[in-house]
Design an enzyme around this catalytic site. Structure first.
Site, PDB file in Angstrom:
ATOM      1  N   SER A  16       0.136   8.350  95.779  1.00 37.68           N
ATOM      2  CA  SER A  16      -0.077   9.601  95.046  1.00 37.68           C
ATOM      3  C   SER A  16      -0.344  10.723  96.043  1.00 37.68           C
ATOM      4  CB  SER A  16      -1.274   9.441  94.110  1.00 37.68           C
ATOM      5  OG  SER A  16      -1.689  10.708  93.659  1.00 37.68           O
ATOM      6  N   ASP A  85      -4.456  14.274  91.742  1.00 39.63           N
ATOM      7  CA  ASP A  85      -3.321  13.428  91.349  1.00 39.63           C
ATOM      8  C   ASP A  85      -2.205  14.252  90.695  1.00 39.63           C
ATOM      9  OD1 ASP A  85      -2.227  10.899  91.306  1.00 39.63           O
ATOM     10  OD2 ASP A  85      -3.174  10.286  89.434  1.00 39.63           O
ATOM     11  N   TRP A 143       2.292  12.568  82.892  1.00 42.20           N
ATOM     12  CA  TRP A 143       1.570  13.052  84.062  1.00 42.20           C
ATOM     13  C   TRP A 143       0.875  14.386  83.839  1.00 42.20           C
ATOM     14  CZ3 TRP A 143       4.238  17.536  84.604  1.00 42.20           C
ATOM     15  CH2 TRP A 143       5.596  17.549  84.279  1.00 42.20           C
ATOM     16  N   ASN A 144       1.090  15.015  82.690  1.00 38.80           N
ATOM     17  CA  ASN A 144       0.555  16.378  82.589  1.00 38.80           C
ATOM     18  C   ASN A 144      -0.930  16.432  82.228  1.00 38.80           C
ATOM     19  OD1 ASN A 144       1.505  15.376  80.167  1.00 38.80           O
ATOM     20  ND2 ASN A 144       1.951  17.375  79.315  1.00 38.80           N
ATOM     21  N   LYS A 167       0.874   1.695  80.892  1.00 33.99           N
ATOM     22  CA  LYS A 167       1.799   2.057  81.980  1.00 33.99           C
ATOM     23  C   LYS A 167       1.626   3.556  82.213  1.00 33.99           C
ATOM     24  CE  LYS A 167       5.514   2.739  84.529  1.00 33.99           C
ATOM     25  NZ  LYS A 167       5.314   4.188  84.763  1.00 33.99           N
ATOM     26  N   SER A 169       2.071   7.242  84.111  1.00 34.32           N
ATOM     27  CA  SER A 169       3.218   7.876  84.761  1.00 34.32           C
ATOM     28  C   SER A 169       3.233   7.527  86.244  1.00 34.32           C
ATOM     29  CB  SER A 169       3.133   9.393  84.602  1.00 34.32           C
ATOM     30  OG  SER A 169       4.065  10.002  85.457  1.00 34.32           O
ATOM     31  N   THR A 223      13.693   9.707  76.793  1.00 29.93           N
ATOM     32  CA  THR A 223      13.045   8.408  77.020  1.00 29.93           C
ATOM     33  C   THR A 223      12.499   7.860  75.704  1.00 29.93           C
ATOM     34  OG1 THR A 223      12.458   9.150  79.230  1.00 29.93           O
ATOM     35  CG2 THR A 223      11.336   7.193  78.429  1.00 29.93           C
ATOM     36  N   GLU A 241       5.210  10.693  70.967  1.00 29.71           N
ATOM     37  CA  GLU A 241       4.780  12.093  71.096  1.00 29.71           C
ATOM     38  C   GLU A 241       5.658  12.699  72.177  1.00 29.71           C
ATOM     39  OE1 GLU A 241       2.741  13.058  68.969  1.00 29.71           O
ATOM     40  OE2 GLU A 241       1.716  11.235  68.366  1.00 29.71           O
ATOM     41  N   GLY A 243       8.726  15.949  73.388  1.00 30.10           N
ATOM     42  CA  GLY A 243       8.674  17.325  73.885  1.00 30.10           C
ATOM     43  C   GLY A 243       8.443  18.356  72.796  1.00 30.10           C
ATOM     44  N   CYS A 275       3.369  19.876  76.283  1.00 29.32           N
ATOM     45  CA  CYS A 275       4.275  19.757  75.133  1.00 29.32           C
ATOM     46  C   CYS A 275       3.943  20.801  74.078  1.00 29.32           C
ATOM     47  CB  CYS A 275       4.210  18.349  74.560  1.00 29.32           C
ATOM     48  SG  CYS A 275       2.539  17.806  74.216  1.00 29.32           S
ATOM     49  N   GLU A 453      -1.110  10.679  66.275  1.00 29.45           N
ATOM     50  CA  GLU A 453      -2.243  10.129  67.009  1.00 29.45           C
ATOM     51  C   GLU A 453      -3.490  10.895  66.575  1.00 29.45           C
ATOM     52  OE1 GLU A 453      -0.878  10.498  71.234  1.00 29.45           O
ATOM     53  OE2 GLU A 453      -1.116   8.330  71.146  1.00 29.45           O
TER      54      GLU A 453
HETATM   55  P1  NDP Z   1       9.640  10.547  80.788  1.00 28.06           P
HETATM   56  O1  NDP Z   1       9.099  11.293  79.669  1.00 28.06           O
HETATM   57  O2  NDP Z   1      11.103  10.345  80.843  1.00 28.06           O
HETATM   58  O3  NDP Z   1       8.927   9.130  80.839  1.00 28.06           O
HETATM   59  C1  NDP Z   1       8.743   8.384  82.005  1.00 28.06           C
HETATM   60  C2  NDP Z   1       7.901   7.186  81.649  1.00 28.06           C
HETATM   61  O4  NDP Z   1       8.581   6.417  80.670  1.00 28.06           O
HETATM   62  C3  NDP Z   1       7.645   6.282  82.824  1.00 28.06           C
HETATM   63  O5  NDP Z   1       6.359   5.725  82.700  1.00 28.06           O
HETATM   64  C4  NDP Z   1       8.716   5.232  82.658  1.00 28.06           C
HETATM   65  O6  NDP Z   1       8.347   3.982  83.207  1.00 28.06           O
HETATM   66  C5  NDP Z   1       8.825   5.100  81.164  1.00 28.06           C
HETATM   67  N1  NDP Z   1      10.171   4.704  80.747  1.00 28.06           N
HETATM   68  C6  NDP Z   1      11.345   5.245  81.110  1.00 28.06           C
HETATM   69  N2  NDP Z   1      12.381   4.622  80.495  1.00 28.06           N
HETATM   70  C7  NDP Z   1      11.824   3.665  79.719  1.00 28.06           C
HETATM   71  C8  NDP Z   1      12.366   2.692  78.819  1.00 28.06           C
HETATM   72  N3  NDP Z   1      13.674   2.596  78.598  1.00 28.06           N
HETATM   73  N4  NDP Z   1      11.503   1.865  78.191  1.00 28.06           N
HETATM   74  C9  NDP Z   1      10.177   1.967  78.400  1.00 28.06           C
HETATM   75  N5  NDP Z   1       9.613   2.875  79.237  1.00 28.06           N
HETATM   76  C10 NDP Z   1      10.428   3.716  79.880  1.00 28.06           C
HETATM   77  O7  NDP Z   1       9.073  11.230  82.088  1.00 28.06           O
HETATM   78  P2  NDP Z   1       9.440  12.366  83.001  1.00 28.06           P
HETATM   79  O8  NDP Z   1       8.249  12.534  83.804  1.00 28.06           O
HETATM   80  O9  NDP Z   1      10.744  12.130  83.704  1.00 28.06           O
HETATM   81  O10 NDP Z   1       9.604  13.635  82.031  1.00 28.06           O
HETATM   82  C11 NDP Z   1      10.846  14.083  81.581  1.00 28.06           C
HETATM   83  C12 NDP Z   1      10.610  15.286  80.705  1.00 28.06           C
HETATM   84  O11 NDP Z   1       9.830  14.913  79.591  1.00 28.06           O
HETATM   85  C13 NDP Z   1       9.807  16.408  81.354  1.00 28.06           C
HETATM   86  O12 NDP Z   1      10.599  17.249  82.137  1.00 28.06           O
HETATM   87  C14 NDP Z   1       9.245  17.092  80.165  1.00 28.06           C
HETATM   88  O13 NDP Z   1      10.201  17.989  79.640  1.00 28.06           O
HETATM   89  C15 NDP Z   1       9.012  15.974  79.181  1.00 28.06           C
HETATM   90  N6  NDP Z   1       7.601  15.520  79.151  1.00 28.06           N
HETATM   91  C16 NDP Z   1       6.921  15.649  77.983  1.00 28.06           C
HETATM   92  C17 NDP Z   1       5.600  15.299  77.938  1.00 28.06           C
HETATM   93  C18 NDP Z   1       4.811  15.427  76.679  1.00 28.06           C
HETATM   94  O14 NDP Z   1       3.611  15.637  76.743  1.00 28.06           O
HETATM   95  N7  NDP Z   1       5.401  15.231  75.516  1.00 28.06           N
HETATM   96  C19 NDP Z   1       4.870  14.801  79.100  1.00 28.06           C
HETATM   97  C20 NDP Z   1       5.698  14.620  80.264  1.00 28.06           C
HETATM   98  C21 NDP Z   1       7.009  14.986  80.260  1.00 28.06           C
HETATM   99  P3  NDP Z   1       9.200   3.400  84.441  1.00 28.06           P
HETATM  100  O15 NDP Z   1       9.033   4.400  85.514  1.00 28.06           O
HETATM  101  O16 NDP Z   1       8.623   2.088  84.752  1.00 28.06           O
HETATM  102  O17 NDP Z   1      10.615   3.345  83.930  1.00 28.06           O
END
Ligand code: NDP
Length: 485
Positions: A16, A85, A143-144, A167, A169, A223, A241, A243, A275, A453
Site C-alpha cells: 500500500s 492508505d 477504496w473510497n 475482500k 479493495s 463489476t 451498491e 455507481g 458514489c 444496506e
Molecule cells: P470495481 O468496482 O471494479 O471492483 C473491484 C473489486 O471487485 C475488487 O475487489 C475485485 O477483486 C472485485 N472483483 C472484480 N471482478 C470480480 C468478479 N468477477 N467477481 C467477484 N469480485 C470481483 O473497482 P474499481 O476500483 O476498478 O472501480 C471501478 C469504478 O467503479 C470506479 O472508477 C468508480 O467509477 C466505481 N466505484 C464505485 C464505488 C462505489 O462506492 N459505488 C466505489 C469504488 C469504485 P479482485 O481484485 O480479486 O478481482
C-alpha cells in the site's frame, strides 16, 4: 493505492502506498485460492459452532458493541491509517472511523431487538415466522471509504448470525485487517471474519465458493453486473451498491449560501470519489450564470493538498491510473466544446506534483447526453446544465442509467416532495447533501444496483425468513377420518 510485489517465499504481497507522495504505508500478503478455500470452510464451521449458532441475540450484540468500542478506542490510529492508505483528508477519515464504530453499535441494538412475526392464522394452527442466518457472506468493499463500507457489511452480517469473508479493495488493503484484529480481541470467535486481500482473482474465488450464500458488493457497475451473473446460477443473493451520477438541482428560491456550499461539498468532497457525489449541477436558467460563478469562486478557494493536514478539503485521487481516467473525461469534454470554468487538470502547486491530484473542475456547455454528463467520472469534476422548469429538471435528473442519490435546493417544500417521488434515486436530500445515517436504508435503482444496506431491516438480507405452523390439538385435516393402522 497499492501494487503487487512477489516475496522471496514465492507468495505475493500488496504494497500500500500513500497516494500523496507514493511512499510505502504497509504490506499484506495476497490470499491464494487455498487461503480462500480454507477461510470459507472455517467460516462455515464457525457459523455452526454452538458457541456462535446458539448465542442469544443480546450476547451476540455484546460482541458487536465491544467491536464498536474497540474501533472507537483506536480511532486516531485507524483514521491516520485510512488517510495514508487511500488519501482521504484526515477530517473525513476521522468521521468515517466514528461512523464505523457507530455502525457496530447500531447493529448490536438491531440484533437485540429483532423480532419474528405471528401472521394471522387461516386454519387450526399457530403460524410463526423466524429468521436464520443465510450462510457465509462474501463482502467486497471499495477504496473510497473503506472502513465505513466494511463496517456497513460486517456488522449486519454478524448481527444476522453469519460469518464473513471480506475482500477489501486491492487499492486499500490495510484497515480491514486492523478491524478484523480488533474484532478478534473484542471476543469475535475464530473464523467468523476473515480478510482476504488480493488483486485480480480473489474476488471471483470468494464469490464462487460453494459455502458462500450471499454477496454484498460495493463498487463499479460493470463489476457488479459480472458478480450478479456469477451468482445467478446458484441462486446466491446479491446486494449491489454501485455507481452514481447524482444531480444537484438548484431552484431560484434556494437559500443561496447553503446551496453553493452544498454544491461544492457534493461535487468535491472525497475529491469526487463518492458514489453519492453530486456530479451534475442542474441550475434554473434564470440563475445559472450567477450560480456557476459562485460555485467556481468557492471551488477555486478549496484547500487542495496533503490529506494529513486538517485544513485540506480535497486530497489526491486513489492512483495515477484513476487520475488518467478522470482526465480523459475532461479532455474529451474539452474537445467536444466544454467551457472549463476552473480546474481541468492537475493543480499548479509544485508540492502536489508527486501525487495523482486533480484541481476541482467545473465544466459547462455540454449536451446532457455527453459522456461527461451521463457516466460516473469519480473525480472532482462537475458539469453544469441549465433547466427551464420542474418537468425539465426531472427529465435531466433522470437522464442517466443511474439512480443512487439526488439533491434538491429549494424553499418550496411541496416542490421538493414532488421531486423526491419523480426523480429516480434511492436517496434524495432536500436542502442538505451527502448526509448518511446508519438508521436509514441506503441503495440504488437502475445501474446503481439492487438491495438496501443499513436501516432497521439491514440485517434481513443476511437472513432467510422461515415459516412455522404449529398444529393445535386434534385439529382436523382434510383427510380426517382416514384409517391409520
Ligand atoms: P470495481 O468496482 O471494479 O471492483 C473491484 C473489486 O471487485 C475488487 O475487489 C475485485 O477483486 C472485485 N472483483 C472484480 N471482478 C470480480 C468478479 N468477477 N467477481 C467477484 N469480485 C470481483 O473497482 P474499481 O476500483 O476498478 O472501480 C471501478 C469504478 O467503479 C470506479 O472508477 C468508480 O467509477 C466505481 N466505484 C464505485 C464505488 C462505489 O462506492 N459505488 C466505489 C469504488 C469504485 P479482485 O481484485 O480479486 O478481482
Amino acid at each position: 493505492m497499492a501494487e503487487i510485489t512477489p516475496t522471496r517465499d514465492g507468495r505475493a504481497e500488496l504494497v500500500s502506498r500513500f497516494p500523496h507522495d507514493g511512499s510505502e504505508v504497509g504490506r499484506v500478503p495476497v490470499a491464494t485460492p487455498a487461503d480462500v478455500d480454507r477461510a470459507a470452510e472455517r467460516a462455515a464451521a464457525a457459523m455452526d459452532e454452538p458457541g456462535w449458532r446458539d448465542l442469544l441475540p443480546h450476547e451476540r450484540a455484546r460482541i458487536l458493541r465491544a467491536i464498536g468500542d474497540a474501533i472507537e478506542a483506536d480511532a486516531a490510529r485507524l483514521a491516520d491509517l485510512q488517510t495514508l492508505d487511500c488519501g482521504k483528508p484526515i477530517t473525513e477519515a476521522r468521521a468515517l472511523v466514528a461512523s464505523a464504530a457507530g455502525t457496530f453499535r447500531f447493529f448490536a441494538a438491531v440484533c437485540e431487538t429483532q423480532a419474528g412475526a405471528l401472521p394471522p392464522a387461516r386454519g387450526p394452527y399457530l403460524a410463526l415466522t423466524h429468521h436464520v442466518p443465510v450462510g457465509v457472506v462474501a463482502a467486497i468493499t471499495p477504496w473510497n471509504s473503506p472502513i465505513a463500507s466494511e463496517a456497513q457489511k460486517i456488522a449486519p452480517a454478524l448481527a444476522a448470525g453469519c460469518a464473513v469473508l471480506l475482500k477489501p479493495s486491492e487499492e486499500t488493503p490495510l484497515v480491514a485487517r486492523e478491524v478484523a484484529r480488533l474484532a478478534a480481541e473484542a471476543g469475535l470467535p475464530d473464523g467468523l471474519l476473515t480478510v482476504l486481500p488480493g488483486d485480480g482473482t480473489v474476488g471471483e474465488a470468494v464469490v464462487d465458493h460453494p459455502a458462500v450464500r450471499r454477496v454484498s458488493f460495493t463498487g463499479g457497475t460493470a463489476t457488479g453486473r459480472r458478480i450478479a451473473e456469477r451468482c445467478a446460477p446458484r441462486f446466491v443473493g446479491v446486494s449491489l451498491e454501485l455507481g452514481g451520477k447524482g444531480p444537484a438541482i438548484v431552484f431560484p428560491d434556494a437559500r443561496r449560501t447553503q446551496a453553493v456550499a452544498g454544491a461544492v461539498y457534493g461535487a468535491f468532497g472525497g475529491a469526487g470519489q463518492a458514489c453519492v457525489a453530486s456530479s451534475r449541477l442542474l441550475v434554473h436558467r434564470s440563475i445559472v450564470d450567477e450560480f456557476t460563478e459562485q460555485v467556481v469562486d468557492a471551488a477555486r478557494r478549496l484547500p487542495v493538498g496533503d490529506p494529513r493536514r486538517p485544513e485540506t478539503r480535497v486530497g489526491p485521487l486513489i492512483s495515477d491510473a484513476h487520475r488518467a481516467k478522470v482526465l480523459a473525461y475532461v479532455e474529451r469534454a474539452v474537445a467536444d466544446g466544454a467551457v472549463v470554468h476552473c480546474g481541468g487538470g492537475p493543480p499548479a502547486d509544485p508540492d502536489l506534483a508527486a501525487g495523482p491530484y486533480v484541481a476541482p473542475t467545473v465544466l459547462s456547455g455540454l449536451p446532457p447526453d455527453h459522456p461527461a454528463c451521463t457516466e460516473e467520472i469519480f473525480g472532482p469534476v462537475v458539469t453544469v446544465l441549465p433547466f427551464e422548469d420542474e418537468d425539465d429538471a426531472v427529465r435531466l435528473a433522470n437522464a442517466t442509467a443511474y439512480g443512487l442519490s439526488a439533491t434538491v435546493w429549494t424553499g418550496d417544500t411541496p416542490l421538493a416532495l414532488r421531486l423526491s417521488r419523480r426523480i429516480r434515486a434511492g436517496t434524495t436530500w432536500v436542502n442538505t447533501t451527502k448526509q448518511l445515517s446508519v438508521a436509514s436504508p441506503f441503495g440504488g435503482e437502475g445501474d446503481s444496483g439492487i438491495g438496501r444496506e443499513k436501516g432497521l431491516a439491514g440485517v434481513r438480507q443476511y437472513q432467510s425468513e422461515r415459516s412455522l405452523y404449529l398444529g393445535l390439538d386434534d385439529a382436523p385435516l382434510p383427510f380426517a377420518g382416514l384409517e391409520v393402522s
